[in-house]
Motif scaffolding. Structure first.
Motif, PDB file in Angstrom:
ATOM      1  N   LEU A  48       0.679  -1.089   0.168  1.00 21.98           N
ATOM      2  CA  LEU A  48       0.061  -0.054  -0.130  1.00 21.98           C
ATOM      3  C   LEU A  48       0.805   1.209  -0.146  1.00 21.98           C
ATOM      4  O   LEU A  48       1.936   1.422   0.786  1.00 21.98           O
ATOM      5  N   ARG A  55      -4.889   9.322   2.425  1.00 29.91           N
ATOM      6  CA  ARG A  55      -5.280   8.302   1.201  1.00 29.91           C
ATOM      7  C   ARG A  55      -4.293   7.243   0.893  1.00 29.91           C
ATOM      8  O   ARG A  55      -3.241   7.462   1.146  1.00 29.91           O
ATOM      9  N   ILE A  56      -5.069   6.183   0.735  1.00 33.37           N
ATOM     10  CA  ILE A  56      -4.544   4.865   0.503  1.00 33.37           C
ATOM     11  C   ILE A  56      -4.700   4.283  -0.878  1.00 33.37           C
ATOM     12  O   ILE A  56      -5.702   4.394  -1.095  1.00 33.37           O
ATOM     13  N   GLU A  58      -3.688   0.733  -3.366  1.00 33.88           N
ATOM     14  CA  GLU A  58      -2.888  -0.575  -3.487  1.00 33.88           C
ATOM     15  C   GLU A  58      -1.917  -0.447  -4.744  1.00 33.88           C
ATOM     16  O   GLU A  58      -2.275   0.027  -5.863  1.00 33.88           O
ATOM     17  N   ARG A  86      -4.040  -9.059   2.923  1.00 32.05           N
ATOM     18  CA  ARG A  86      -5.426  -8.406   2.553  1.00 32.05           C
ATOM     19  C   ARG A  86      -6.448  -9.610   2.586  1.00 32.05           C
ATOM     20  O   ARG A  86      -7.321  -9.639   3.061  1.00 32.05           O
ATOM     21  N   GLU A 161     -15.571  -3.469   0.883  1.00 32.70           N
ATOM     22  CA  GLU A 161     -14.569  -2.238   1.276  1.00 32.70           C
ATOM     23  C   GLU A 161     -13.280  -2.447   0.960  1.00 32.70           C
ATOM     24  O   GLU A 161     -12.386  -1.602   0.267  1.00 32.70           O
ATOM     25  N   SER A 162     -12.536  -3.786   0.972  1.00 30.01           N
ATOM     26  CA  SER A 162     -11.262  -4.088   0.944  1.00 30.01           C
ATOM     27  C   SER A 162     -11.185  -3.939  -0.753  1.00 30.01           C
ATOM     28  O   SER A 162     -10.063  -3.529  -1.228  1.00 30.01           O
ATOM     29  N   GLU A 165     -10.970  -0.541  -1.855  1.00 35.56           N
ATOM     30  CA  GLU A 165      -9.546   0.231  -1.577  1.00 35.56           C
ATOM     31  C   GLU A 165      -8.567  -0.279  -2.399  1.00 35.56           C
ATOM     32  O   GLU A 165      -7.708   0.546  -2.954  1.00 35.56           O
ATOM     33  N   GLY A 168      -8.930   1.656  -5.851  1.00 35.92           N
ATOM     34  CA  GLY A 168      -9.442   2.879  -5.986  1.00 35.92           C
ATOM     35  C   GLY A 168     -10.822   3.438  -6.425  1.00 35.92           C
ATOM     36  O   GLY A 168     -10.799   4.367  -7.163  1.00 35.92           O
ATOM     37  N   ARG A 171     -17.290   2.385  -2.916  1.00 37.17           N
ATOM     38  CA  ARG A 171     -17.599   1.093  -2.477  1.00 37.17           C
ATOM     39  C   ARG A 171     -19.028   0.926  -3.344  1.00 37.17           C
ATOM     40  O   ARG A 171     -19.340  -0.397  -3.679  1.00 37.17           O
TER      41      ARG A 171
END
Length: 237
Positions: A48, A55-56, A58, A86, A161-162, A165, A168, A171
């Motif tokens: 990450l 902000r994150i 992957e 993950r 949610e994963s 993320e 980008g 959801r």
């Protein structure tokens, strides 16, 4: 590591630790010291990027096809990303000193890491292209296929949610794609779990990036790897 010569596997395994990794477990923090190479046997580790505003994103995800710690062969001793499990699974931790000695003693390990580095570069480039050019359904399908490759069976313990993320995406966008895939009986989604019902159908929904990434790992069959080792030995004689 199954591709390595038996004596290389024995040496590395004698000083390694294999254990479970839990979902959300932090493997390495950015700017930390690389103490171990980590080889997932099942599950998936996300690298990450974290920005100053929180902000994150992957950068990539690594499962049984790869490892954390490739920078060691380039002389890097620091971690550049936050590495987080993950998808839960099992992984082997190998001390960096052991990897360094093994690289000196066993040319097959160096060959494996170079080949993996090439495949990882292709994976990164294809992922960038997919995220730039692909529509959300293609991106979600590709990410689910990558996750499916990292587990035993068809049940993937991953949340929307994963996925959002990792890709980008919003959801709500991921939910809409999963709803469509469920309606077509390609997947079944319940909270925190995706079941792949139709792998072939999922592949038809994914971008070409997934197929190119898979092709880049064709060297991981034993015969192909042995051929690469033989060529490397002839080159340096």
């Amino acid at each position: 590591m199954p591709l390595l010569r038996p004596d290389a596997r024995e040496f590395i395994g004698s000083q390694a630790l294999t254990r479970n990794m839990q979902a959300g477990e932090v493997i390495f923090e950015p700017t930390g010291t690389l103490s171990h190479a980590v080889f997932p046997h099942s599950g998936q580790i996300s690298l990450l990027a974290i920005r100053d505003d929180g902000r994150i994103a992957e950068q990539t995800a690594i499962g049984p096809e790869g490892m954390i710690g490739l920078s060691m062969i380039l002389g890097g001793g620091a971690t550049l990303s936050r590495s987080v499990a993950r998808i839960p699974g099992i992984a082997t931790w190998v001390p960096l000193a052991t990897m360094t000695e093994a690289l000196e003693r066993f040319p097959c390990l160096y060959t494996a890491l170079v080949l993996y580095g090439r495949s990882l570069i292709i994976q990164l480039m294809e992922s960038v292209a997919c995220n730039s050019l692909g529509h959300a359904p293609e991106r979600v399908a590709r990410r689910l296929l990558h996750a499916h490759d990292a587990v035993h069976g068809d049940r993937i313990p991953i949340t929307q949610e994963s996925l959002a993320e990792a890709l980008g995406l919003r959801r709500a966008t991921v939910n809409a794609v999963c709803t469509e895939l469920s309606r077509d009986d390609i997947i079944t989604y319940t909270r925190g779990k995706v079941v792949v019902n139709d792998r072939a159908g999922l592949e038809t929904r994914a971008s070409d990036a997934y197929r190119r990434i898979v092709a880049s790992y064709s060297w991981q069959s034993q015969d192909a790897f042995d051929a690469h080792v033989y060529k490397a030995q002839k080159r340096f004689r």
